[in-house]
Motif scaffolding. Structure first.
Motif, mmCIF file in Angstrom:
data_model
loop_
_atom_site.group_PDB
_atom_site.id
_atom_site.type_symbol
_atom_site.label_atom_id
_atom_site.label_comp_id
_atom_site.label_asym_id
_atom_site.label_seq_id
_atom_site.Cartn_x
_atom_site.Cartn_y
_atom_site.Cartn_z
ATOM 1 N N MET A 1 38.271 43.344 34.654
ATOM 2 C CA MET A 1 39.173 42.890 35.412
ATOM 3 C C MET A 1 40.400 42.430 34.882
ATOM 4 N N GLU A 2 40.407 43.133 33.266
ATOM 5 C CA GLU A 2 41.283 42.913 32.615
ATOM 6 C C GLU A 2 42.260 44.564 32.453
ATOM 7 N N TYR A 3 41.103 45.244 32.599
ATOM 8 C CA TYR A 3 41.701 46.433 33.392
ATOM 9 C C TYR A 3 42.858 46.882 34.219
ATOM 10 N N ILE A 4 42.380 46.616 35.573
ATOM 11 C CA ILE A 4 42.644 46.814 36.748
ATOM 12 C C ILE A 4 44.266 45.437 36.802
ATOM 13 N N THR A 5 43.909 44.310 36.450
ATOM 14 C CA THR A 5 44.869 43.432 36.655
ATOM 15 C C THR A 5 46.174 44.151 35.387
ATOM 16 N N ARG A 6 45.881 44.874 34.086
ATOM 17 C CA ARG A 6 47.440 45.021 33.425
ATOM 18 C C ARG A 6 47.821 46.014 34.830
ATOM 19 N N GLN A 7 47.527 46.625 35.411
ATOM 20 C CA GLN A 7 48.037 47.115 36.079
ATOM 21 C C GLN A 7 48.512 46.839 37.771
ATOM 22 N N SER A 8 48.577 45.857 38.429
ATOM 23 C CA SER A 8 48.736 45.002 39.147
ATOM 24 C C SER A 8 49.748 43.109 38.813
ATOM 25 N N GLN A 9 50.794 43.693 39.864
ATOM 26 C CA GLN A 9 51.538 42.817 39.929
ATOM 27 C C GLN A 9 51.322 41.169 40.143
ATOM 28 N N GLY A 10 51.284 39.969 39.490
ATOM 29 C CA GLY A 10 50.836 38.439 39.429
ATOM 30 C C GLY A 10 49.752 38.393 38.926
ATOM 31 N N ASP A 11 49.052 36.757 38.760
ATOM 32 C CA ASP A 11 48.047 36.617 38.202
ATOM 33 C C ASP A 11 47.125 36.804 39.217
ATOM 34 N N PHE A 12 45.584 36.324 39.003
ATOM 35 C CA PHE A 12 44.857 36.779 39.175
ATOM 36 C C PHE A 12 43.634 35.779 38.769
ATOM 37 N N CYS A 13 42.813 34.406 39.799
ATOM 38 C CA CYS A 13 41.847 34.027 39.426
ATOM 39 C C CYS A 13 40.698 34.416 40.104
ATOM 40 N N ILE A 14 39.934 34.408 39.715
ATOM 41 C CA ILE A 14 38.318 34.964 40.079
ATOM 42 C C ILE A 14 37.261 33.907 40.257
ATOM 43 N N LEU A 15 37.159 32.943 41.915
ATOM 44 C CA LEU A 15 36.905 31.831 41.284
ATOM 45 C C LEU A 15 35.163 32.426 42.227
ATOM 46 N N ASP A 16 34.215 31.834 41.168
ATOM 47 C CA ASP A 16 32.506 31.534 41.531
ATOM 48 C C ASP A 16 32.322 30.678 42.625
ATOM 49 N N GLN A 17 31.629 30.712 43.929
ATOM 50 C CA GLN A 17 31.606 29.817 45.077
ATOM 51 C C GLN A 17 30.185 29.325 44.243
ATOM 52 N N ARG B 1 39.283 59.092 33.679
ATOM 53 C CA ARG B 1 37.504 58.680 34.630
ATOM 54 C C ARG B 1 36.874 57.784 33.994
ATOM 55 N N PHE B 2 35.966 57.223 35.035
ATOM 56 C CA PHE B 2 35.351 56.040 33.998
ATOM 57 C C PHE B 2 33.665 56.109 35.264
ATOM 58 N N THR B 3 32.560 55.317 34.951
ATOM 59 C CA THR B 3 31.422 54.750 35.834
ATOM 60 C C THR B 3 31.934 53.390 35.926
ATOM 61 N N PHE B 4 31.780 53.449 37.356
ATOM 62 C CA PHE B 4 31.899 52.562 37.624
ATOM 63 C C PHE B 4 30.580 51.168 37.641
ATOM 64 N N GLY B 5 30.888 50.290 36.741
ATOM 65 C CA GLY B 5 30.272 49.090 36.586
ATOM 66 C C GLY B 5 29.182 49.425 35.552
ATOM 67 N N ASP B 6 30.030 50.252 34.388
ATOM 68 C CA ASP B 6 29.542 50.332 33.100
ATOM 69 C C ASP B 6 30.743 49.966 32.298
ATOM 70 N N VAL B 7 30.424 49.166 31.671
ATOM 71 C CA VAL B 7 31.648 48.162 30.913
ATOM 72 C C VAL B 7 32.698 49.648 29.612
ATOM 73 N N SER B 8 31.157 50.192 29.325
ATOM 74 C CA SER B 8 31.442 50.991 28.245
ATOM 75 C C SER B 8 32.796 52.126 28.289
ATOM 76 N N THR B 9 32.815 52.130 30.113
ATOM 77 C CA THR B 9 33.627 53.894 30.266
ATOM 78 C C THR B 9 35.134 53.232 30.611
ATOM 79 N N LEU B 10 35.494 52.217 30.308
ATOM 80 C CA LEU B 10 36.773 51.422 30.160
ATOM 81 C C LEU B 10 37.505 50.738 29.043
ATOM 82 N N PRO B 11 38.681 51.214 28.771
ATOM 83 C CA PRO B 11 39.565 50.868 27.351
ATOM 84 C C PRO B 11 39.091 48.993 27.303
ATOM 85 N N TYR B 12 39.348 48.600 28.640
ATOM 86 C CA TYR B 12 39.308 46.775 28.823
ATOM 87 C C TYR B 12 38.051 46.526 29.265
ATOM 88 N N GLY B 13 37.853 45.423 29.724
ATOM 89 C CA GLY B 13 36.955 45.038 31.039
ATOM 90 C C GLY B 13 37.649 44.941 32.123
#
Lengths: 199, 321, 346
Positions: C145-161, C131-143
């Motif tokens: 991006m890292e939290y959810i991609t440790r649970q998602s197959q494949g590499d992820f690149c986030i591109l700023d436009q 359980r966590f608060t969306f938008g509050d990084v202190s409520t997750l064990p990782y940032g």
């Protein structure tokens, strides 16, 4: 001039006076000549708002007096790039919009000063650069992440982990270095000779 | 394949008069679901079905990106325009169903900025309503300078001051209050980004002053949707589809092309996104370019036109559509 | 009916393999008997049931083991996951995209309950209930991006436009085909693609960038890319090249079928709503040559593609050392018969 090889390889230009309120020059060795050349086309009084930071290196006293004659508001002479960086970071930390940055000299100087400018929130495309003097490279070993300074040979030995590195043209502004990748990873018995090509 | 956005069916839930010129419209999804998340600075294109013609006008979303139960836009009445704002003011009623596009952002914040300096003129305040909500939610560093004709026409000035206090600076024309632009631009910390939305003259003035003060172009962002201007009717041949069309006085060239059943891609319909760029096959006459997309050289070449905002006067025009 | 997650390895003893059903769903990337770069981008719309394109974000039988391998890589080298400071908001966007997509596509495995910004996430295959608060990084064990991609197959690149370009300003890269996130982070679209041969001259990247910067919310796009890997190794990073590079010299006519893998990347592109960034998931699928040739069409076609590949591309993809051996082995499956159009195995 450096030849354009791949798109991540920095392309350097020729310094030219930019509109702005303050002008910060950082140069090493022959890079001083780029500032002096630019001064010929600069409007009168341009250097009254300028701060020049200069690392003479092997050029000794040759350029110091000519630079001082430009009468910049501030002039600094330092023994090495590393020794100049704290002053540069402090200058950037207290600066305002309207400051323009000009970098000239070796790729190592341009790269490291640009790195400090990027960290201060300046976009790299707004920075003027001109390469003069040595083409020796800063190389980051992709394996151990250590940076080897003044690389002149291809391949080159990583000064940290000792792997023999192919020095690529792929360049990172954030790291201020070219990428070095083990050249004999597929067959460690291969030992290609080193050639001096970055001078 | 062309870029484009999918449509959303919405219901007008509320219409609020803000002052004598501006009305605020609230939309909710007709199916009751929440609307797509968006970022500050985004716009939607609102479809206005006005008897036999359809107008598609872009409006900045001004509600908070943190709450997408509804979308709000503010429309300033323009008595001499082509009628889009009059349609919104006079014909749209609460409970009415409308179609809007998914949000598109052509004026997004640069989140690297150490500080966001915003300059608004008149109804140009709307994208900043959403951007300030977004930044305030993240503890972002921003400052807004807002010029308006009078206190009565300072749309949302009171709301902004109540929310953000000293970060909001107002300048009223009728009190002869002037935005101290040069001083403002020279006192910003390194890493500040500048955002401008308002009348064309103000955008040009701020951009020019910033450039002279040494602000690199990457740090200067502006939103300038050119509203399509009415003009004399003209005839066009669409070479690819083999159609002859007439562009009416109150119609844009893009609208006339669409009315003939040809659908060029679009995002902004205001001359900035570049999507509807169209090649000119041949012409005999004079182009009236009103876009901010093509270069001056391209304008002079007679090879391209942006049909969303630009017009033509002369004997013949053949387009590659 | 859920997915039967395999327990297998992508290093050391390399126990990875595909089940027969998974071989049939492999995203074979060649629609004809030749390959050259193209802007082969298409809308990322749902594909046939059971295919890797059935859902926007595919989860397959390798999920649990791939996530274990990712954790091992990150423990060895935390620089594989980086996010520049302005990209945190995009990380939350990505977390929302992946959680909502997984929960909707695979309700038997993933559940997301949202009450305003109070979120409850259950990932049954990995035994996560947070359980966590969306938008509050202190409520997750990782940032985020890292939290959810440790649970998602494949590499992820986030591109700023920004300024009409895309900037690689965040990512997690542990299954890459030989490029370094740590080195490339902060680069623009042309810079990080700079080492790719031939494509720049063809204007491929200029056209691709124009397309990608116009991708809109709710309308993702995709393309396939491919290379080859010796042993089913996910982590073919340049960082560890000096450790795995020797694999390339171990290919013999006897071991081609088990050792040599076609590696296909399903790349998709999604506009992120709050940050206006673009996320670029790079999902890697591996298939052994022995598995590939169970489809006679794929065997014939891959033989022809590999045979006719320009030398620059073979060098760039790192195939040159073992290409002759693999071609010789594949030639026994190519009788010269015509192949049917399209990607399918027939």
């Amino acid at each position: 001039m450096t030849a354009k090889t791949i798109l991540s390889r920095p392309v350097y230009g020729t310094l030219s006076p930019q509109p702005g309120k303050h002008h910060l020059f950082i140069a090493d060795a022959e890079g001083a000549a780029a500032i002096l050349d630019m001064a010929n086309s600069a409007p009168a009084g341009f250097f009254a708002d300028a701060h020049i930071m200069f690392v003479p290196g092997a050029t000794g006293t040759k350029y110091v007096e000519p630079l001082k004659k430009l009468q910049p508001a501030q002039f600094y002479e330092g023994p090495s790039i590393a020794s100049a960086l704290p002053r540069l970071r402090q200058t950037l930390a207290t600066a305002h919009m309207g400051l323009r940055v000009y970098l000239s000299g070796t790729e190592g100087l341009i790269g490291q000063a640009m790195q400090a400018a990027l960290e201060a929130g300046i976009d790299h495309t707004s920075i003027q650069t001109e390469q003069r003097g040595s083409l020796a490279r800063r190389v980051q070993c992709v394996h151990c992440k250590g940076i080897t300074e003044n690389v002149t040979t291809q391949p080159a030995t990583c000064s940290h982990c000792g792997l023999l590195l192919l020095v690529r043209d792929h360049y990172s502004r954030r790291i201020a270095a070219f990428q070095g990748v083990c050249i004999n990873a597929e067959d460690p018995t291969e030992n290609p000779p080193k050639e001096e090509i970055f001078r | 394949m062309s870029a484009g956005t999918s449509k959303i069916d919405v219901t007008v839930t509320d219409i609020v008069p803000v002052n004598e010129l501006v009305k605020r419209f609230h939309f909710r999804r007709t199916d009751g679901a929440i609307l797509p998340t968006f970022s500050g600075g985004a716009h939607v294109v609102v479809e206005m079905r006005d008897d036999d013609r359809t107008r598609l006008n872009p409006y900045s979303l001004m509600s908070s990106p943190l709450d997408t139960t509804d979308y709000t836009i503010s429309v300033r009445r323009d008595d001499v325009g082509r009628g889009g704002s009059l349609f919104m003011h006079n014909r749209v009623k609460p409970g009415q169903r409308m179609v809007i596009s998914n949000p598109v952002n052509l004026f997004s914040l640069d989140l690297r900025a150490r500080k966001h300096l915003m300059i608004a003129g008149g109804i140009g305040i709307t994208p900043f309503m959403a951007q300030t909500s977004q930044l305030a939610g993240e503890g972002g560093n921003f400052e807004l300078h807002y010029t308006c004709r009078s206190e009565a026409l300072g749309t949302y000035a009171d709301v902004l001051q109540a929310r953000y206090g000293r970060r909001i600076h107002l300048y009223h024309d009728d009190r002869d209050e002037k935005l101290p632009l040069e001083k403002l631009l020279s006192s910003q910390p390194l890493g500040t980004h500048l955002y401008i939305c308002g009348p064309a003259g103000m955008i040009d003035w701020v951009r020019r002053t910033a450039s002279e003060a040494g602000w690199p172009s990457e740090t200067v962002h502006y939103e300038h949707f050119a509203a399509p201007q009415p003009g004399k009717p003209f005839d066009v041949t669409l070479a690819v589809s083999g159609k002859q069309i007439r562009v009416g006085e109150q119609q844009s060239l893009l609208e006339a092309i669409e009315a003939a059943g040809v659908d060029p891609p679009y995002l902004c319909r205001g001359g900035v996104c570049g999507q509807c760029e169209t090649n000119v096959v041949s012409y005999d006459g004079k182009f009236l370019h009103n876009d901010h997309w093509l270069s001056e050289e391209e304008h002079r070449s007679g090879c391209k036109i942006m049909p969303c905002v630009s017009r033509f006067e002369g004997k013949s025009l053949v387009l590659e559509r | 009916m859920g997915i039967n997650f395999r327990k297998e390895t992508f290093r050391d003893d390399f126990t990875f393999r595909n089940s027969p059903e998974h071989i049939r769903r492999f995203p074979f990337p060649f629609h004809e008997d030749a390959y050259m770069y193209a802007v082969n981008i298409e809308p990322h719309v749902p594909g046939p049931k059971g295919s890797v394109l059935e859902h926007g974000i595919d989860v397959d039988e390798h999920y649990v083991s791939e996530m274990h391998d990712r954790a091992l890589v990150l423990a060895e080298d935390p620089l594989r996951c980086q996010s520049l400071p302005h990209m945190t908001l995009a990380g939350w966007d990505l977390l929302e995209l992946l959680m909502t997509s997984k929960a909707e596509s695979y309700p038997e495995h993933f559940t997301l309950n949202r009450d305003g910004d109070k979120w409850h996430w259950i990932n049954r295959p990995l035994g996560i209930d947070d359980r966590f608060t969306f938008g509050d990084v202190s409520t997750l064990p990782y940032g985020p991006m890292e939290y959810i991609t440790r649970q998602s197959q494949g590499d992820f690149c986030i591109l700023d436009q920004r300024d009409g370009n895309l900037w690689m300003d965040a990512g997690i890269v542990t299954t890459q085909a030989d490029w370094s996130l740590d080195f490339d982070i902060g680069m623009n679209f042309f810079e990080w693609h700079a080492p790719v041969p031939l494509a720049h001259e063809k204007g491929i990247f200029t056209r691709a960038l124009k397309f990608l910067t116009n991708i809109q919310q709710g309308a993702p796009a995709r393309r396939l890319n491919w290379t080859m890997t010796i042993n089913p190794r996910l982590d073919t990073s340049p960082e560890n090249y000096h450790k795995w590079g020797t694999d390339r010299a171990t290919v013999t006519p006897e071991n081609v079928g088990q050792k040599v893998h076609l590696r296909v990347e399903l790349q998709s592109f999604w506009r992120l709503p709050r940050s206006n960034a673009l996320v670029f998931p790079i999902r890697c699928y591996l298939i052994k040559m022995d598995e590939l040739v169970t489809s006679p069409k794929w065997a014939r076609r891959f033989h022809r593609v590999l045979r006719d590949l320009p030398t620059e591309l073979a060098d760039y993809k790192g195939l040159s050392r073992y290409r002759p051996t693999v071609l010789e082995w594949l030639s026994q499956y190519d009788d010269g018969a015509a192949t049917s159009p399209g990607f399918g195995p027939d």
